[in-house]
Design a protein around this motif. Structure first.
Motif, PDB file in Angstrom:
ATOM      1  N   LEU A  43       0.826  -1.201   0.000  1.00  0.00           N
ATOM      2  CA  LEU A  43       0.000   0.000   0.000  1.00  0.00           C
ATOM      3  C   LEU A  43       0.863   1.255   0.000  1.00  0.00           C
ATOM      4  CD1 LEU A  43      -2.953   1.105   0.298  1.00  0.00           C
ATOM      5  CD2 LEU A  43      -2.500   1.177   2.747  1.00  0.00           C
TER       6      LEU A  43
ATOM      7  N   ASN B  31       2.558   1.581  -3.455  1.00  0.00           N
ATOM      8  CA  ASN B  31       1.635   1.937  -4.525  1.00  0.00           C
ATOM      9  C   ASN B  31       1.129   3.373  -4.426  1.00  0.00           C
ATOM     10  OD1 ASN B  31       1.851  -0.617  -5.624  1.00  0.00           O
ATOM     11  ND2 ASN B  31       0.076  -1.407  -4.543  1.00  0.00           N
ATOM     12  N   HIS B  32       1.101   3.924  -3.222  1.00  0.00           N
ATOM     13  CA  HIS B  32       0.538   5.255  -3.040  1.00  0.00           C
ATOM     14  C   HIS B  32       1.578   6.304  -2.628  1.00  0.00           C
ATOM     15  CE1 HIS B  32      -3.531   3.846  -3.656  1.00  0.00           C
ATOM     16  NE2 HIS B  32      -3.274   2.834  -2.858  1.00  0.00           N
ATOM     17  N   SER B  33       2.844   5.965  -2.699  1.00  0.00           N
ATOM     18  CA  SER B  33       3.879   6.899  -2.250  1.00  0.00           C
ATOM     19  C   SER B  33       3.886   8.185  -3.067  1.00  0.00           C
ATOM     20  CB  SER B  33       5.258   6.235  -2.282  1.00  0.00           C
ATOM     21  OG  SER B  33       5.598   5.875  -3.606  1.00  0.00           O
TER      22      SER B  33
ATOM     23  N   SER C 231       1.305   9.645  -4.558  1.00  0.00           N
ATOM     24  CA  SER C 231       0.156  10.449  -4.136  1.00  0.00           C
ATOM     25  C   SER C 231       0.412  11.106  -2.785  1.00  0.00           C
ATOM     26  CB  SER C 231      -1.099   9.581  -4.037  1.00  0.00           C
ATOM     27  OG  SER C 231      -1.414   9.027  -5.286  1.00  0.00           O
ATOM     28  N   ILE C 232       1.044  10.374  -1.882  1.00  0.00           N
ATOM     29  CA  ILE C 232       1.359  10.915  -0.568  1.00  0.00           C
ATOM     30  C   ILE C 232       2.335  12.074  -0.700  1.00  0.00           C
ATOM     31  CG2 ILE C 232       2.457  10.401   1.655  1.00  0.00           C
ATOM     32  CD1 ILE C 232       1.386   7.499   1.297  1.00  0.00           C
TER      33      ILE C 232
END
Length: 91
Positions: A61, A64-66, A68-69
């Motif tokens: 998680l 995959n979302h780094s 966006s973060i």
């Protein structure tokens, strides 16, 4: 206040660090267990497998979302800068 650091590279570095730490923990917890009728051993093995699966899902998680973060962190920095400028505070 700590700086928000998020990127694919940072997430991969954290993942590698977690894997290294996790492998050390697994090595210390591993024990040879023969056949037994004790449900405690089976429950412990199932809990360990569930924890390993949960940790892997969490790492995926983050990876995959780094991006966006990181973008969210940039938005907050820009917002803080704009607010400081409107209030007459130069940072």
């Amino acid at each position: 206040m700590s700086e928000l650091k998020s990127s694919l590279i940072e997430a991969e570095n954290e993942s590698m660090l977690m894997n290294m730490q996790g492998s050390g923990l697994q090595a210390t917890v591993s024990a040879t267990i023969g056949c037994t009728n004790l449900p405690v051993v089976e429950n412990l093995q199932e809990a360990c497998a569930a924890l390993t699966s949960c940790n892997q899902k969490y790492k995926n998680l983050l990876l995959n979302h780094s991006e966006s973060i990181a973008k969210l962190g940039e938005e907050f920095q820009e917002f803080d800068k704009e607010m400081a400028e409107k209030m007459g505070i130069i940072s």
